[in-house]
Scaffold this motif. Sequence first.
Motif, PDB file in Angstrom:
ATOM      1  N   SER A   1       5.031  64.240 -50.118  1.00  0.00           N
ATOM      2  CA  SER A   1       5.086  65.082 -48.931  1.00  0.00           C
ATOM      3  C   SER A   1       4.651  64.301 -47.699  1.00  0.00           C
ATOM      4  CB  SER A   1       4.166  66.295 -49.132  1.00  0.00           C
ATOM      5  OG  SER A   1       2.843  65.826 -49.312  1.00  0.00           O
TER       6      SER A   1
ATOM      7  N   LYS B   1       5.351  63.062 -43.426  1.00  0.00           N
ATOM      8  CA  LYS B   1       6.430  62.564 -42.576  1.00  0.00           C
ATOM      9  C   LYS B   1       6.226  61.069 -42.397  1.00  0.00           C
ATOM     10  CE  LYS B   1       8.846  63.658 -38.277  1.00  0.00           C
ATOM     11  NZ  LYS B   1       9.042  62.265 -37.854  1.00  0.00           N
TER      12      LYS B   1
ATOM     13  N   GLU C   1       9.441  67.073 -50.102  1.00  0.00           N
ATOM     14  CA  GLU C   1      10.257  66.997 -48.889  1.00  0.00           C
ATOM     15  C   GLU C   1      10.728  65.579 -48.553  1.00  0.00           C
ATOM     16  OE1 GLU C   1       7.920  67.943 -45.352  1.00  0.00           O
ATOM     17  OE2 GLU C   1       6.067  67.706 -46.500  1.00  0.00           O
ATOM     18  N   VAL C   2       9.865  64.606 -48.773  1.00  0.00           N
ATOM     19  CA  VAL C   2      10.252  63.235 -48.400  1.00  0.00           C
ATOM     20  C   VAL C   2      11.448  62.773 -49.239  1.00  0.00           C
ATOM     21  CG1 VAL C   2       9.476  60.821 -48.361  1.00  0.00           C
ATOM     22  CG2 VAL C   2       7.941  62.641 -47.593  1.00  0.00           C
TER      23      VAL C   2
ATOM     24  N   GLU D   1      13.579  64.727 -50.836  1.00  0.00           N
ATOM     25  CA  GLU D   1      14.749  65.553 -50.510  1.00  0.00           C
ATOM     26  C   GLU D   1      15.425  65.081 -49.235  1.00  0.00           C
ATOM     27  OE1 GLU D   1      13.136  69.528 -50.605  1.00  0.00           O
ATOM     28  OE2 GLU D   1      12.710  69.273 -52.756  1.00  0.00           O
ATOM     29  N   ASN D   2      14.618  64.641 -48.281  1.00  0.00           N
ATOM     30  CA  ASN D   2      15.206  64.171 -47.017  1.00  0.00           C
ATOM     31  C   ASN D   2      15.835  62.789 -47.119  1.00  0.00           C
ATOM     32  OD1 ASN D   2      14.562  66.494 -45.664  1.00  0.00           O
ATOM     33  ND2 ASN D   2      12.553  65.743 -45.008  1.00  0.00           N
TER      34      ASN D   2
ATOM     35  N   THR E   1      18.292  59.763 -48.112  1.00  0.00           N
ATOM     36  CA  THR E   1      19.714  59.619 -48.444  1.00  0.00           C
ATOM     37  C   THR E   1      19.817  59.199 -49.912  1.00  0.00           C
ATOM     38  OG1 THR E   1      19.696  57.269 -47.946  1.00  0.00           O
ATOM     39  CG2 THR E   1      20.182  58.753 -46.099  1.00  0.00           C
TER      40      THR E   1
ATOM     41  N   LYS F   1      23.557  66.534 -51.284  1.00  0.00           N
ATOM     42  CA  LYS F   1      23.714  65.117 -50.902  1.00  0.00           C
ATOM     43  C   LYS F   1      24.337  64.311 -52.037  1.00  0.00           C
ATOM     44  CE  LYS F   1      20.062  64.532 -47.579  1.00  0.00           C
ATOM     45  NZ  LYS F   1      18.665  64.181 -47.398  1.00  0.00           N
TER      46      LYS F   1
END
Lengths: 203, 466
Positions: free
Chosen positions: B171, B173, B206-207, B209-210, B212, B238
Amino acid sequence: MANEIKKITGRALRLAGDDIDTDRIIPARFMRCVTFDGLGKYAFFDQRFDSKGKALEHPLNTAKAEDSPILIVGRNFGCGSSREHAPQALYRFGFRGIIGQSFAEIFAGNCVSLGFPAVVIEGQSYDDFIKTFQSDPDSSVSIDLEDQLVKISGKKFPFQMPQSSLKSLLDGKWDSMAELLSNKEAIEKKYQELPYLNQFTGV
Amino acid sequence: MGESLFTKVWNMHKVKTLSSGQDQLFIGLHLIHEVTSPQAFAMLKERGVKVLHPERTFATVDHIVPTKNRQRPFQDELAEKMLAALESNTTDYKISFFNLSTAYQGIVHIIGPELGLTQPGMTIACGDSHTATHGAFGAIAFGIGTSQVRDILATQTMAMNKSKVRRINVSGKLQKGVYAKDVILKIIEVLGVKGGIGYAYEYGGEVIENFTMEERMTVCNMSIEGGARFGYINPDQKTFDYLKGRKFAPQGEAFNRAIRFWKSLASDPDTHYDDVVNIDVSDMAPMITWGIHPGHALEVSKSIPALNRFSVDEKATAQKALEHMQLKEGQSLLGQKISVAFIGSCTNGRISDLREAAQFIKGKKVHKDVFAFVVPGSVQVKKQAEEEGLDKIFEAAGFSWRGAGCSICLGMNDDQLVGDQVCASSSNRNYIGRQGSPTGRTLLMSPAMVAAAAVKGELVDLREVI
Ligand code: SF4
């Protein structure tokens, strides 16, 4: 085709150190080959010889190495690459069994496929085993698969090994191919069932 | 109770329980290369056994390929012999082979996904420990030894024990200049190089999932460096978008049916995992390694821990690492001089990696004391990069632009370190001798960090120069 492996007995050679990876056991440049023949002489090559090919001080360079079927190692032995060249090199060097504190998973599995047991003595028991060994490094050690014990100087140390590995060595089925082949019908049935081999119909 | 993707896919592929207690597992996709396959074919020949499903095995050549002059026969006779063996084996057994002359040759873990061979829900095996890379698509993908290559060729199955599953939630950013490579090095730093033994790693949060698909592959690629034989990520939109239209992906209506199947594979929300780990990556700096295994990793802004900070178990290896690397405890790596900079490998040899490095390099020059080179992971990556003009950017900066292969990741071709050179490398292993010289020193990091080090001639904190 395979033989039952119940016991390995003989002198043992100790190679101290943890996290010894397969690149160290057999450097990649010696893997430029199409057979495993002759790999034994390259086991631990860069630790045993300097850049000019001069022999360095190393357990595998001693006279004792030549008649020691058992290798004693530390923790996480055989980590890194999946190369079967690593256990092959050790086996072809002359080792028939390895005792360690832990092994990397792929390495341990590769050993079993060669009928080359890699057994784990855990925790305090490992330290006691090393002490016993050091007090008489030339004594005979035996890896007894039936009793699941390592025996040395009248002492016994229980060892760990995946049950499936132990069983396949004892039953002489460590060479897995024959048994896998005998299930051909079930394999074909699986092929017919898997969605991605059947255009994803029926999902 | 819900099931994990790992359990679903495993059960779907289980053929039988063997007498040893292991499972006989059907392998949906088998990938082979020149290093670990010749002995397997020799064993088949010796026993007079055929390849059961040659259409489910695909071959490439990557480890021994020279990256400068790919003319046949190779100058290196042994390399030539290995390629010739693969050519005759694949011809004899009717196995598809993406040879040098094709548009699809490349590192096995790069070409599987880019050709759409790699798909969710498959079991994928290869005689190569970085096979978990394919797990980024929600496949159960793992490295095997040569005896198992033989078993799969003969039976399309192998004997295997099921692993436990550890969920790793990432998790936060990421700061600018911090990449997927840094995240996986962080995970290994936290859990250790033995932490994953006996586990499959399911990466999420989240990391992840975000990320590529390419970034997800970088993460899964290094699962084995953490001791885990498998690493995977649940498939999502994706994944499907990436696969659509690729050469071996399902086409037309079948693709829509496939998506339905793929969606059903993701771990259920109420899955019980054998272990769960949470990692927050918000504040982390770019990672580098300082030692002789990938767990010797730290944030570039920090110093090598004092020896007494290591556990009894790890101390001897750490000591050996300091000796080999010619470093001291408590020392910072910033300012460490480098002499070789390598961008490539199955961890970071994809188009997005080259784009990131090129973006940094543009208009700059490689330091005069550094030899820098880029080895695209596949012929397709190379072609794409050339279409975008990345090769020109690298060459203008003083990088050498090469042909596709593994190259100095492991030094089986003529790209090797000399003596105790220090190499800033985007690859995955820093073991002693890994890059061809027994005394060579490897520092692992992201491709953009390698680019920055190449320009400065020494290690820098990427965040301060972008
Ligand atoms: S790039 Fe390196 S790690 Fe990847 S397959 Fe090739 S040699 Fe192995």
